[in-house]
Write an enzyme that holds these catalytic residues in place. Sequence first.
Site, PDB file in Angstrom:
ATOM      1  N   ASP A  25      33.562  34.077  38.840  1.00 43.22           N
ATOM      2  CA  ASP A  25      34.902  34.404  38.335  1.00 43.22           C
ATOM      3  C   ASP A  25      35.324  33.493  37.194  1.00 43.22           C
ATOM      4  OD1 ASP A  25      35.141  36.382  40.336  1.00 43.22           O
ATOM      5  OD2 ASP A  25      35.677  34.821  41.777  1.00 43.22           O
ATOM      6  N   ASN A  77      29.553  43.260  44.944  1.00 42.00           N
ATOM      7  CA  ASN A  77      30.436  42.193  45.430  1.00 42.00           C
ATOM      8  C   ASN A  77      30.861  41.280  44.281  1.00 42.00           C
ATOM      9  OD1 ASN A  77      27.815  41.309  45.148  1.00 42.00           O
ATOM     10  ND2 ASN A  77      27.874  39.932  46.892  1.00 42.00           N
ATOM     11  N   HIS A 125      33.941  42.066  37.714  1.00 43.82           N
ATOM     12  CA  HIS A 125      34.322  41.602  36.393  1.00 43.82           C
ATOM     13  C   HIS A 125      35.571  42.338  35.981  1.00 43.82           C
ATOM     14  CE1 HIS A 125      30.758  39.481  35.612  1.00 43.82           C
ATOM     15  NE2 HIS A 125      29.979  40.505  35.382  1.00 43.82           N
ATOM     16  N   THR A 173      25.545  33.535  47.743  1.00 47.15           N
ATOM     17  CA  THR A 173      25.048  34.913  47.777  1.00 47.15           C
ATOM     18  C   THR A 173      23.580  34.858  48.197  1.00 47.15           C
ATOM     19  OG1 THR A 173      24.214  34.831  45.531  1.00 47.15           O
ATOM     20  CG2 THR A 173      26.515  35.475  45.802  1.00 47.15           C
ATOM     21  N   SER A 199      38.004  41.822  46.020  1.00 43.30           N
ATOM     22  CA  SER A 199      38.564  41.574  47.352  1.00 43.30           C
ATOM     23  C   SER A 199      40.075  41.358  47.372  1.00 43.30           C
ATOM     24  CB  SER A 199      37.907  40.323  47.934  1.00 43.30           C
ATOM     25  OG  SER A 199      38.267  39.199  47.156  1.00 43.30           O
ATOM     26  N   LYS A 200      40.664  40.984  46.195  1.00 39.44           N
ATOM     27  CA  LYS A 200      42.084  40.617  46.103  1.00 39.44           C
ATOM     28  C   LYS A 200      42.406  39.325  46.872  1.00 39.44           C
ATOM     29  CE  LYS A 200      43.381  44.674  44.144  1.00 39.44           C
ATOM     30  NZ  LYS A 200      42.041  45.055  43.738  1.00 39.44           N
ATOM     31  N   PRO A 242      43.084  35.520  47.686  1.00 39.35           N
ATOM     32  CA  PRO A 242      43.467  34.382  46.835  1.00 39.35           C
ATOM     33  C   PRO A 242      42.266  33.453  46.676  1.00 39.35           C
ATOM     34  CG  PRO A 242      44.703  34.374  48.918  1.00 39.35           C
ATOM     35  CD  PRO A 242      43.838  35.585  48.926  1.00 39.35           C
ATOM     36  N   ARG A 243      42.023  33.029  45.431  1.00 37.51           N
ATOM     37  CA  ARG A 243      40.913  32.105  45.209  1.00 37.51           C
ATOM     38  C   ARG A 243      41.398  30.681  45.436  1.00 37.51           C
ATOM     39  NH1 ARG A 243      39.476  35.212  39.595  1.00 37.51           N
ATOM     40  NH2 ARG A 243      38.406  36.967  40.531  1.00 37.51           N
ATOM     41  N   LEU A 246      41.802  28.354  29.189  1.00 40.01           N
ATOM     42  CA  LEU A 246      42.457  27.106  28.809  1.00 40.01           C
ATOM     43  C   LEU A 246      43.974  27.288  28.819  1.00 40.01           C
ATOM     44  CD1 LEU A 246      41.794  24.209  27.842  1.00 40.01           C
ATOM     45  CD2 LEU A 246      42.074  25.030  25.501  1.00 40.01           C
ATOM     46  N   ASP A 247      44.431  28.486  28.502  1.00 37.82           N
ATOM     47  CA  ASP A 247      45.878  28.765  28.468  1.00 37.82           C
ATOM     48  C   ASP A 247      46.553  28.497  29.813  1.00 37.82           C
ATOM     49  OD1 ASP A 247      44.145  31.082  29.037  1.00 37.82           O
ATOM     50  OD2 ASP A 247      46.019  32.086  29.552  1.00 37.82           O
TER      51      ASP A 247
HETATM   52  P1  GDP Z   1      33.964  37.125  36.122  1.00 32.42           P
HETATM   53  O1  GDP Z   1      33.630  37.535  37.496  1.00 32.42           O
HETATM   54  O2  GDP Z   1      33.324  35.845  35.714  1.00 32.42           O
HETATM   55  O3  GDP Z   1      33.782  38.204  35.111  1.00 32.42           O
HETATM   56  O4  GDP Z   1      35.510  36.817  36.114  1.00 32.42           O
HETATM   57  P2  GDP Z   1      36.653  37.732  36.768  1.00 32.42           P
HETATM   58  O5  GDP Z   1      36.816  38.921  35.909  1.00 32.42           O
HETATM   59  O6  GDP Z   1      36.446  37.895  38.211  1.00 32.42           O
HETATM   60  O7  GDP Z   1      37.894  36.756  36.615  1.00 32.42           O
HETATM   61  C1  GDP Z   1      38.337  36.345  35.400  1.00 32.42           C
HETATM   62  C2  GDP Z   1      39.777  36.814  35.223  1.00 32.42           C
HETATM   63  O8  GDP Z   1      40.399  36.038  34.244  1.00 32.42           O
HETATM   64  C3  GDP Z   1      39.923  38.235  34.750  1.00 32.42           C
HETATM   65  O9  GDP Z   1      41.078  38.792  35.306  1.00 32.42           O
HETATM   66  C4  GDP Z   1      40.069  38.102  33.244  1.00 32.42           C
HETATM   67  O10 GDP Z   1      40.797  39.155  32.640  1.00 32.42           O
HETATM   68  C5  GDP Z   1      40.831  36.831  33.154  1.00 32.42           C
HETATM   69  N1  GDP Z   1      40.557  36.006  31.984  1.00 32.42           N
HETATM   70  C6  GDP Z   1      39.383  35.826  31.321  1.00 32.42           C
HETATM   71  N2  GDP Z   1      39.535  34.905  30.365  1.00 32.42           N
HETATM   72  C7  GDP Z   1      40.824  34.488  30.416  1.00 32.42           C
HETATM   73  C8  GDP Z   1      41.575  33.513  29.687  1.00 32.42           C
HETATM   74  O11 GDP Z   1      41.105  32.823  28.797  1.00 32.42           O
HETATM   75  N3  GDP Z   1      42.881  33.345  30.050  1.00 32.42           N
HETATM   76  C9  GDP Z   1      43.467  34.064  31.040  1.00 32.42           C
HETATM   77  N4  GDP Z   1      44.745  33.823  31.326  1.00 32.42           N
HETATM   78  N5  GDP Z   1      42.783  34.974  31.754  1.00 32.42           N
HETATM   79  C10 GDP Z   1      41.482  35.186  31.436  1.00 32.42           C
HETATM   80 MG    MG Z   2      34.448  37.988  39.317  1.00 28.10          MG
END
Ligand code: GDP
Ligand code: MG
Length: 444
Positions: free
Chosen positions: A16, A41, A44, A239, A300-301, A303-304, A331-332
């Site tokens: 994530d 599982n 993205h 995993t 899964s929704k 909380p991480r 970073l934001d």
């Molecule tokens: P992945 O499994 O590595 O692809 O990551 P996920 O998609 O599960 O989780 C990343 C989440 O962070 C997603 O909801 C993205 O839209 C969001 N995201 C990605 N980059 C950024 C970022 O720079 N800033 C913010 N605020 N959200 C981001």
């Molecule tokens: Mg993910």
Amino acid sequence: MKINFPLVIVGSQWGDEGKGKIVDLLSNQATHVVRYNGGNNAGHSVVLNGEKFKLSLLPSGVLHKKKLFLSQGVVIDPKVLLDEISFFEKRKIKVNLTIDPRVNVVMPYHKALDRATEIWKGKKATGSLHLGIGYCYEDKNNRFGVRFEDLINATSLKERLELIFPLKKLQIEKVYGQKFDLTMETIYKEYNRYGRKLKKYLGDVSFCLAKEIKKSRVLFEGAHGTFLDGVFGTWPYTTAVYTIAGGVFPYVGLSPQKIYSMGIVKAYTTRVGNGPFPTELFDKTGNKIREIGGEFGTVSKRPRRCGWLDLCLVRTAIRLSGLDYLAITKLDVLSAVDKIRVCTHYVIASEAKQSQKKRSLRRFTPRDDKGKIIKEVPALMSDFTKCKPVYKEFRGWRNDISKVRRFEDLPKEAKIYIKFIEKQSRVPIKYIFVGPERSQTIIL
Ligand code: GDP
Ligand code: MG
């Protein structure tokens, strides 16, 4: 410095990290995008024009209409895959997909076994989503699975089910004492239908990519993160697959050769499910990061769990995957925090206790000579659970950086934070993300 291909994207933490967005960005430059490990599982999310696309099996390159591949290292839940394909086709996005015949198929009894085993493990449960992925891999390794080749051939599917189903039913009902109502006939009918629909995607991914890798720009999209690797991760809370870059070779069917790798590092750390997490935050700051970062599972929704950036994880990920580039994401989110901490190393628990007393505000290092300083994730999990993080503290910037597009325009404090990570990891940072949108990206 430009980004070289072939390129593999690796999560440097517990998944994530924002791999979906980076693969989406880099797919623009690639010609072929390959998902090579994991199942549905791994979720993205990609945001485009304010709309969020959730992908769990299709490579993120789908939005760029690239050639997509699911190589043998992936396991597919055919219903989930068909739903994703139809989601994009309804939006007039053509899905140009090839599925390797050796891909294993997740069956209903895998899900039932997954659930039954987690119940049996109780407090020691892995934190699985009961999607049956681990159990599908178990059958794959035991040569007791249903492969894509079988799914698309009615006779083979029947033969495989006749061999496998009775034993699975016995296991679920007699060993685990759980109910399992599905019959072999129902499963056959449903899966045969999926097979007929997916048949047109069949292709030898290994053969095809062996040729393309030399002349095209191939991007490999890894699922999960380094510390969810089934061997080198924080076992057994992992995993069932290799998530490190080297997994590409057997999981696609390629010979050893130079494949560049980019590590995705979230500006803080998160993990889903159980298992050790040295820099985890249990306070208001942790909650704030979770809320602002939207740290809830894509699939899964759940909380991480949230915590500070841990350079021991990053160093280990760099070693295991030979990372050539890094991308820092989210970073934001740290704009909301006054003081930011980074774990520079660990000390083993007993020594950490003593050093806590001597801890200065900005940094503390154990003075005790016997104190064992650890800079990477230890091989023994029994050591890892004793590791206490030692932090360096940074001043926060408290400014909205989501509209910044050039490194020079970042607040001074944010630049210091990024430069520190780069110096410590000794790998060039190529991207900084300041928001979920494709455009919210700083390229270095
Ligand atoms: P992945 O499994 O590595 O692809 O990551 P996920 O998609 O599960 O989780 C990343 C989440 O962070 C997603 O909801 C993205 O839209 C969001 N995201 C990605 N980059 C950024 C970022 O720079 N800033 C913010 N605020 N959200 C981001
Ligand atoms: Mg993910």
